[in-house]
Scaffold this active site. Structure first.
Site, PDB file in Angstrom:
ATOM      1  N   ASP A  16       0.824  -1.209   0.000  1.00  0.00           N
ATOM      2  CA  ASP A  16       0.000   0.000   0.000  1.00  0.00           C
ATOM      3  C   ASP A  16       0.860   1.260   0.000  1.00  0.00           C
ATOM      4  O   ASP A  16       1.956   1.283   0.553  1.00  0.00           O
ATOM      5  CB  ASP A  16      -0.930  -0.014   1.231  1.00  0.00           C
ATOM      6  CG  ASP A  16      -2.086   0.963   1.073  1.00  0.00           C
ATOM      7  OD1 ASP A  16      -2.462   1.261  -0.076  1.00  0.00           O
ATOM      8  OD2 ASP A  16      -2.610   1.416   2.100  1.00  0.00           O
ATOM      9  N   GLY A  19      -0.261   5.376  -4.418  1.00  0.00           N
ATOM     10  CA  GLY A  19      -0.923   6.618  -4.807  1.00  0.00           C
ATOM     11  C   GLY A  19      -0.330   7.812  -4.082  1.00  0.00           C
ATOM     12  O   GLY A  19      -0.010   8.841  -4.689  1.00  0.00           O
ATOM     13  N   HIS A  33       2.019   3.446  -9.136  1.00  0.00           N
ATOM     14  CA  HIS A  33       1.848   2.011  -9.365  1.00  0.00           C
ATOM     15  C   HIS A  33       3.040   1.451 -10.143  1.00  0.00           C
ATOM     16  O   HIS A  33       3.505   0.344  -9.888  1.00  0.00           O
ATOM     17  CB  HIS A  33       0.535   1.732 -10.101  1.00  0.00           C
ATOM     18  CG  HIS A  33      -0.681   2.125  -9.299  1.00  0.00           C
ATOM     19  ND1 HIS A  33      -0.839   1.747  -7.987  1.00  0.00           N
ATOM     20  CD2 HIS A  33      -1.772   2.872  -9.608  1.00  0.00           C
ATOM     21  CE1 HIS A  33      -1.990   2.251  -7.531  1.00  0.00           C
ATOM     22  NE2 HIS A  33      -2.565   2.939  -8.494  1.00  0.00           N
ATOM     23  N   SER A  62     -10.876  -6.736  -4.516  1.00  0.00           N
ATOM     24  CA  SER A  62     -12.248  -6.746  -5.058  1.00  0.00           C
ATOM     25  C   SER A  62     -12.803  -5.324  -5.087  1.00  0.00           C
ATOM     26  O   SER A  62     -13.532  -4.949  -6.003  1.00  0.00           O
ATOM     27  CB  SER A  62     -13.173  -7.574  -4.161  1.00  0.00           C
ATOM     28  OG  SER A  62     -12.591  -8.766  -3.730  1.00  0.00           O
ATOM     29  N   GLU A  63     -12.463  -4.550  -4.038  1.00  0.00           N
ATOM     30  CA  GLU A  63     -13.011  -3.201  -3.898  1.00  0.00           C
ATOM     31  C   GLU A  63     -12.285  -2.178  -4.785  1.00  0.00           C
ATOM     32  O   GLU A  63     -12.826  -1.117  -5.093  1.00  0.00           O
ATOM     33  CB  GLU A  63     -12.933  -2.751  -2.433  1.00  0.00           C
ATOM     34  CG  GLU A  63     -13.856  -3.513  -1.486  1.00  0.00           C
ATOM     35  CD  GLU A  63     -13.402  -4.940  -1.186  1.00  0.00           C
ATOM     36  OE1 GLU A  63     -12.184  -5.205  -1.201  1.00  0.00           O
ATOM     37  OE2 GLU A  63     -14.283  -5.797  -0.959  1.00  0.00           O
ATOM     38  N   ASN A  64     -11.064  -2.498  -5.191  1.00  0.00           N
ATOM     39  CA  ASN A  64     -10.309  -1.546  -6.019  1.00  0.00           C
ATOM     40  C   ASN A  64     -10.949  -1.337  -7.399  1.00  0.00           C
ATOM     41  O   ASN A  64     -10.663  -0.338  -8.075  1.00  0.00           O
ATOM     42  CB  ASN A  64      -8.852  -1.985  -6.191  1.00  0.00           C
ATOM     43  CG  ASN A  64      -8.017  -1.872  -4.931  1.00  0.00           C
ATOM     44  OD1 ASN A  64      -7.075  -2.634  -4.708  1.00  0.00           O
ATOM     45  ND2 ASN A  64      -8.336  -0.896  -4.082  1.00  0.00           N
ATOM     46  N   TRP A  65     -11.843  -2.255  -7.816  1.00  0.00           N
ATOM     47  CA  TRP A  65     -12.569  -2.041  -9.085  1.00  0.00           C
ATOM     48  C   TRP A  65     -13.378  -0.748  -9.035  1.00  0.00           C
ATOM     49  O   TRP A  65     -13.709  -0.179 -10.076  1.00  0.00           O
ATOM     50  CB  TRP A  65     -13.523  -3.206  -9.368  1.00  0.00           C
ATOM     51  CG  TRP A  65     -12.860  -4.491  -9.777  1.00  0.00           C
ATOM     52  CD1 TRP A  65     -12.791  -5.633  -9.041  1.00  0.00           C
ATOM     53  CD2 TRP A  65     -12.201  -4.779 -11.025  1.00  0.00           C
ATOM     54  NE1 TRP A  65     -12.121  -6.620  -9.750  1.00  0.00           N
ATOM     55  CE2 TRP A  65     -11.755  -6.116 -10.962  1.00  0.00           C
ATOM     56  CE3 TRP A  65     -11.936  -4.028 -12.175  1.00  0.00           C
ATOM     57  CZ2 TRP A  65     -11.051  -6.730 -12.010  1.00  0.00           C
ATOM     58  CZ3 TRP A  65     -11.247  -4.631 -13.220  1.00  0.00           C
ATOM     59  CH2 TRP A  65     -10.810  -5.964 -13.130  1.00  0.00           C
TER      60      TRP A  65
HETATM   61  C1  IPE Z   1      -5.480  -2.742  -0.100  1.00  0.00           C
HETATM   62  O1  IPE Z   1      -5.164  -1.387  -0.222  1.00  0.00           O
HETATM   63  C2  IPE Z   1      -5.439  -3.383  -1.440  1.00  0.00           C
HETATM   64  C3  IPE Z   1      -4.122  -3.439  -2.098  1.00  0.00           C
HETATM   65  C4  IPE Z   1      -3.004  -3.006  -1.634  1.00  0.00           C
HETATM   66  C5  IPE Z   1      -4.114  -4.079  -3.374  1.00  0.00           C
HETATM   67  P1  IPE Z   1      -6.292  -0.277  -0.322  1.00  0.00           P
HETATM   68  O2  IPE Z   1      -5.589   1.015  -0.482  1.00  0.00           O
HETATM   69  O3  IPE Z   1      -7.281  -0.626  -1.367  1.00  0.00           O
HETATM   70  O4  IPE Z   1      -7.009  -0.395   1.101  1.00  0.00           O
HETATM   71  P2  IPE Z   1      -7.840   0.681   1.928  1.00  0.00           P
HETATM   72  O5  IPE Z   1      -8.854   1.259   0.981  1.00  0.00           O
HETATM   73  O6  IPE Z   1      -6.877   1.713   2.385  1.00  0.00           O
HETATM   74  O7  IPE Z   1      -8.422  -0.088   3.062  1.00  0.00           O
HETATM   75  C1  IPE Z   2      -1.823   0.182  -3.340  1.00  0.00           C
HETATM   76  O1  IPE Z   2      -1.554   1.530  -3.346  1.00  0.00           O
HETATM   77  C2  IPE Z   2      -2.006  -0.394  -4.729  1.00  0.00           C
HETATM   78  C3  IPE Z   2      -3.400  -0.678  -5.083  1.00  0.00           C
HETATM   79  C4  IPE Z   2      -4.410  -0.628  -4.269  1.00  0.00           C
HETATM   80  C5  IPE Z   2      -3.646  -1.039  -6.469  1.00  0.00           C
HETATM   81  P1  IPE Z   2      -2.711   2.619  -3.324  1.00  0.00           P
HETATM   82  O2  IPE Z   2      -3.095   2.940  -4.729  1.00  0.00           O
HETATM   83  O3  IPE Z   2      -3.828   2.168  -2.458  1.00  0.00           O
HETATM   84  O4  IPE Z   2      -1.966   3.844  -2.675  1.00  0.00           O
HETATM   85  P2  IPE Z   2      -2.538   4.849  -1.589  1.00  0.00           P
HETATM   86  O5  IPE Z   2      -2.963   4.017  -0.418  1.00  0.00           O
HETATM   87  O6  IPE Z   2      -3.686   5.577  -2.208  1.00  0.00           O
HETATM   88  O7  IPE Z   2      -1.386   5.727  -1.288  1.00  0.00           O
HETATM   89 MG    MG Z   3      -4.174   2.355  -0.461  1.00  0.00          MG
END
Ligand code: IPE
Ligand code: IPE
Ligand code: MG
Length: 245
Positions: A16, A19, A33, A62-65
């Site tokens: 994580d 972003g 990424h 699943s929720e990242n979609w």
């Molecule tokens: C968890 O990270 C999923 C991945 C790293 C692939 P998220 O960024 O989606 O989780 P939340 O939203 O902070 O819980």
């Molecule tokens: C984890 O990094 C990668 C994915 C969830 C695909 P994030 O994209 O969640 O990065 P932050 O948490 O927004 O910084």
């Molecule tokens: Mg994240």
């Protein structure tokens, strides 16, 4: 003589912070990424050197979609590029690649390349790299429950045969050691629907380091902390000490 350092056989990681890494540089999240993909190499090399049996990486939940279409699109492009350019090298390093998650959500070309990567690397034994993509812990449990319900309905098993062992065999990662060490980068201290069943007795380790900044020193700290922990699995400290003798 001091006992040999305890090493995790299976390491599971929520990668994580990509972003935020990009946003701090006033760059698009997709750049974070891409930088995250570099950190995967750092992590894999570290685990190969440590003799880790399984490394499970949470790449896309699943929720990242539900993220903005632009970000999901950039991630799909990145997956495709990695599948095209990284698999041969991983194969050469004797990495066995497995994907866990709901594949039907992915475009057909990605699904095809996932299957090909798995087939190409199926006999490799240096490490098993499980990539959790379109994965959710709840999805995993529901899928296992459904498969067992179908077995019962078809008369293949009796309901009384369903126990923790059989349930575990129906989940993703069946047949691999349970995760010993869980790492989450990016500073948040939650599971975010990662391996819910499999993490029952996993040692949890969190770091503020953003995933693209991951380095050997951070991983060393996680492994050293793991080695120093007493895993009791519900027993008393005295019982654990006796068992170790
Ligand atoms: C968890 O990270 C999923 C991945 C790293 C692939 P998220 O960024 O989606 O989780 P939340 O939203 O902070 O819980
Ligand atoms: C984890 O990094 C990668 C994915 C969830 C695909 P994030 O994209 O969640 O990065 P932050 O948490 O927004 O910084
Ligand atoms: Mg994240």
């Amino acid at each position: 003589m001091s006992p040999p350092a305890r090493k995790p056989r299976h390491v599971a990681i929520i990668m994580d912070g990509n972003g935020r890494w990009a946003e701090r540089r006033h760059r698009p999240r997709s750049l974070g990424h891409r930088a995250g993909a570099r950190a995967v190499r750092v992590c894999l090399e570290f685990c190969l050197a440590e003799g880790t049996e399984s490394l499970t990486l949470f790449a896309f939940s699943s929720e990242n979609w539900n993220r903005p279409a632009e970000e999901v699109g950039a991630l799909m492009k990145l997956f495709l590029r990695l599948l095209d350019h990284e698999v041969d090298e991983l194969d050469r390093r004797k990495v066995r690649i497995r994907f866990i998650g709901e594949r039907s959500g992915f475009p057909a070309d990605i699904q095809g390349k996932m299957a090909r990567a798995e087939a190409q690397t199926a006999n490799n034994r240096a490490i098993t790299l499980n990539i959790a993509a379109s994965y959710g812990g709840r999805w995993d449990i529901v899928r296992a429950a459904r498969a067992l319900a179908e077995d019962v309905a078809a008369g293949r098993i009796a309901p009384t045969q369903i126990d923790e062992a059989l349930f575990g065999q129906s989940l993703s990662l069946a047949g691999q050691a349970e995760p010993d060490l869980f790492i989450r980068t990016g500073g948040d201290t939650r599971i975010s629907n990662f391996l819910l069943w499999q993490l029952a007795y996993t040692e949890l380790w969190f770091t503020e380091t953003l995933w693209p900044d991951l380095d050997d020193a951070t991983l060393r700290q996680a492994f050293d902390d793991f080695a120093a922990r007493e895993r009791r699995f519900g027993l008393t400290s005295a019982q654990v000490a006796t068992e170790a003798e």
